[in-house]
Design a protein around this motif. Structure first.
Motif, PDB file in Angstrom:
ATOM      1  N   THR A 118       0.346  -1.149  -0.292  1.00  0.00           N
ATOM      2  CA  THR A 118       0.017  -0.465   0.092  1.00  0.00           C
ATOM      3  C   THR A 118       1.115   1.822   0.261  1.00  0.00           C
ATOM      4  OG1 THR A 118      -2.075   1.126   1.180  1.00  0.00           O
ATOM      5  CG2 THR A 118      -0.221  -0.136   2.690  1.00  0.00           C
ATOM      6  N   THR A 119       0.425   2.332  -0.088  1.00  0.00           N
ATOM      7  CA  THR A 119       0.886   3.495  -0.753  1.00  0.00           C
ATOM      8  C   THR A 119       0.267   4.746   1.019  1.00  0.00           C
ATOM      9  OG1 THR A 119      -0.591   4.739  -2.012  1.00  0.00           O
ATOM     10  CG2 THR A 119       1.711   3.290  -2.791  1.00  0.00           C
ATOM     11  N   ALA A 120       1.296   5.861   1.311  1.00  0.00           N
ATOM     12  CA  ALA A 120       0.558   5.971   2.338  1.00  0.00           C
ATOM     13  C   ALA A 120       1.628   7.090   2.229  1.00  0.00           C
ATOM     14  CB  ALA A 120       0.274   5.739   3.347  1.00  0.00           C
ATOM     15  N   GLY A 121       0.847   8.988   2.591  1.00  0.00           N
ATOM     16  CA  GLY A 121       1.381  10.468   3.091  1.00  0.00           C
ATOM     17  C   GLY A 121       1.916  10.334   3.805  1.00  0.00           C
ATOM     18  N   SER A 122       2.507   9.349   5.130  1.00  0.00           N
ATOM     19  CA  SER A 122       3.205   9.759   6.323  1.00  0.00           C
ATOM     20  C   SER A 122       3.367   8.121   6.896  1.00  0.00           C
ATOM     21  CB  SER A 122       1.795  10.711   7.334  1.00  0.00           C
ATOM     22  OG  SER A 122       1.216   9.506   7.992  1.00  0.00           O
ATOM     23  N   LYS A 123       4.249   8.331   8.095  1.00  0.00           N
ATOM     24  CA  LYS A 123       4.777   7.008   8.802  1.00  0.00           C
ATOM     25  C   LYS A 123       3.981   6.778   9.405  1.00  0.00           C
ATOM     26  CE  LYS A 123       8.678   5.848  11.509  1.00  0.00           C
ATOM     27  NZ  LYS A 123       7.443   4.294  12.095  1.00  0.00           N
ATOM     28  N   GLU A 124       3.156   7.561  10.364  1.00  0.00           N
ATOM     29  CA  GLU A 124       2.237   7.131  10.901  1.00  0.00           C
ATOM     30  C   GLU A 124       1.045   6.402   9.894  1.00  0.00           C
ATOM     31  OE1 GLU A 124      -0.264   9.904  12.351  1.00  0.00           O
ATOM     32  OE2 GLU A 124      -1.865   9.603  13.552  1.00  0.00           O
ATOM     33  N   LYS A 125       0.611   6.577   8.689  1.00  0.00           N
ATOM     34  CA  LYS A 125      -0.813   6.171   8.089  1.00  0.00           C
ATOM     35  C   LYS A 125       0.147   4.937   7.747  1.00  0.00           C
ATOM     36  CE  LYS A 125      -2.974  10.140   6.373  1.00  0.00           C
ATOM     37  NZ  LYS A 125      -3.548  10.877   5.875  1.00  0.00           N
ATOM     38  N   CYS A 126       1.855   5.005   7.077  1.00  0.00           N
ATOM     39  CA  CYS A 126       1.904   4.222   6.766  1.00  0.00           C
ATOM     40  C   CYS A 126       2.228   2.854   7.922  1.00  0.00           C
ATOM     41  CB  CYS A 126       3.458   3.941   6.528  1.00  0.00           C
ATOM     42  SG  CYS A 126       3.481   4.875   5.071  1.00  0.00           S
TER      43      CYS A 126
END
Ligand SMILES: NC(=O)c1ccc[n+]([C@@H]2O[C@H](COP(=O)([O-])OP(=O)(O)OC[C@H]3O[C@@H](n4cnc5c(N)ncnc54)[C@H](OP(=O)(O)O)[C@@H]3O)[C@@H](O)[C@H]2O)c1
Length: 336
Positions: A179-187
């Motif tokens: 998956t892709t996401a825009g921050s470390k917290e989201k990852c």
């Protein structure tokens, strides 16, 4: 129409007073809808908030002909009245439903084929967070994309309502999930949900990362809500015979891409929108979900990720939260 308790003539609903920012969402008094043949009336306890509601509020996603002008694509509550020709549901049944609009209200009418029982042990807030994302992911990832056990799914926007659902379902059905996401917290949140690899797209090139994670093979199915320059990059990240399913174009509907890759890799690029589909189509997805996914919800093998709950009358705050982009999972309106 059958009902066994007093249904008021009027209700509070959240209307879009004019196209614009979150504050155009205003409480209004409206007539309680009357269910027609094949429809039920739900007394709403909770309503889910989705990105398409934001687009509708801005005037960019008009309701399909015949649908309520009120926002709200999903709700949970209890059946308050039955139209003619309803056999399955009884007044008082606790249900959740995909709605063609009108979920941001104390009552909503919906076709009986879009209604499902509350998953076992679920609160109304949790149940309201299910229909739009589960119907969309089921159809696009498994039916349209044909994801199979052992294949690789790349899902963009992994921390979104749609993304968190796709990660959990694909993982539960035995796929390898990137998956892709825009921050470390989201990852980190995506990894906790079962993603095998989470790519912070602000720091890493997702094409290279997908190739690395798949032994250069690429992803068999890509669920994309971004569009724009992701179109060509998805072609690069896809495996031979890969299926790319477009469900939104947040970075742009017009793209330039190298289409020779579609031929060379024998790719399929498809897409869909759920809201204008027929009631028969939605009923078929509901039946598949009830058979194959409701048992997983009942044991919490999969479950909606709850971000924040706002009162119905503060729907504008829920939209503000969504547009700030800090949320992980679902934002819900409490209607009780
Ligand atoms: N076709 C259909 O039937 C259908 C049905 C329902 C929803 N949708 C679409 O599916 C999408 C998700 O819906 P939702 O309700 O789950 O919304 P949401 O929770 O607000 O999620 C939106 C996601 O899009 C990502 N995103 C936005 N712009 C991006 C960009 N330029 N590059 C990479 N990622 C970007 C964000 O990721 P970051 O925060 O990590 O940047 C965020 O996770 C929406 O676009 C919605 O319109 C389509």
């Amino acid at each position: 129409m059958a009902n066994n308790h007093e249904i008021p003539a009027k209700m509070t609903a959240i209307a879009i007073s004019q196209p614009g920012g979150p504050k155009v969402l205003k409480p209004e008094t409206r007539d309680v809808p009357v269910p027609g043949p094949g429809e039920v009336l739900i007394r709403v306890h909770a309503a889910g908030v989705n990105r398409p509601d934001v687009q509708q509020r801005k005037g960019a996603y008009p309701p399909p002909p015949g649908a309520s002008d009120l926002p709200g694509l999903e709700a949970s509550g209890e059946i308050a009245a039955l139209g003619d020709e309803i056999s399955r549901w009884r007044i008082g049944d606790r249900v959740c439903a995909l709605t063609p609009g009108g979920g941001y209200a104390e009552y909503v009418k919906v076709h009986a084929g879009s209604v499902l029982p509350l998953p076992a042990g679920f609160t109304h807030s949790e149940a309201a967070a299910v229909p739009e994302n589960y119907f969309t992911v089921w159809h696009n990832v498994f039916e349209r994309g044909g994801l199979k056990k052992g294949e690789t799914l790349l899902v963009h926007g992994g921390s979104s309502g749609i993304g968190t659902t796709a990660i959990q379902l694909a993982s539960a059905f035995g796929a390898y999930v990137i998956t892709t996401a825009g921050s470390k917290e989201k990852c980190d949140a995506c990894l906790k949900l079962g993603a095998d690899r989470a790519i912070n797209y602000r720091e890493e090139d997702f094409v290279a990362a997908v190739k690395d994670a798949t032994d250069r093979k690429g992803a068999d199915v890509i669920l994309d809500m971004v569009g724009g320059d992701y179109v060509g990059r998805n072609y690069d990240a896809a495996a031979v015979e890969g299926r790319i399913v477009q469900i939104a174009v947040q970075a742009g509907a017009v793209a330039s891409a190298d289409f020779s890759k579609v031929m060379v890799k024998r790719l399929t690029h498809t897409g869909s929108t759920l809201r204008p589909r027929t009631v028969e189509f939605k009923a078929a997805i509901a039946a598949a979900l009830e058979a194959q996914v409701w048992p997983l919800l009942g044991t919490r093998k999969v479950a909606p990720i709850m971000d924040m709950i706002f009162p119905l009358t503060e729907a504008w705050r829920a939209h503000e939260r969504m547009e700030e982009g800090e949320h992980i999972g679902k934002i819900v309106l409490d209607v009780e």
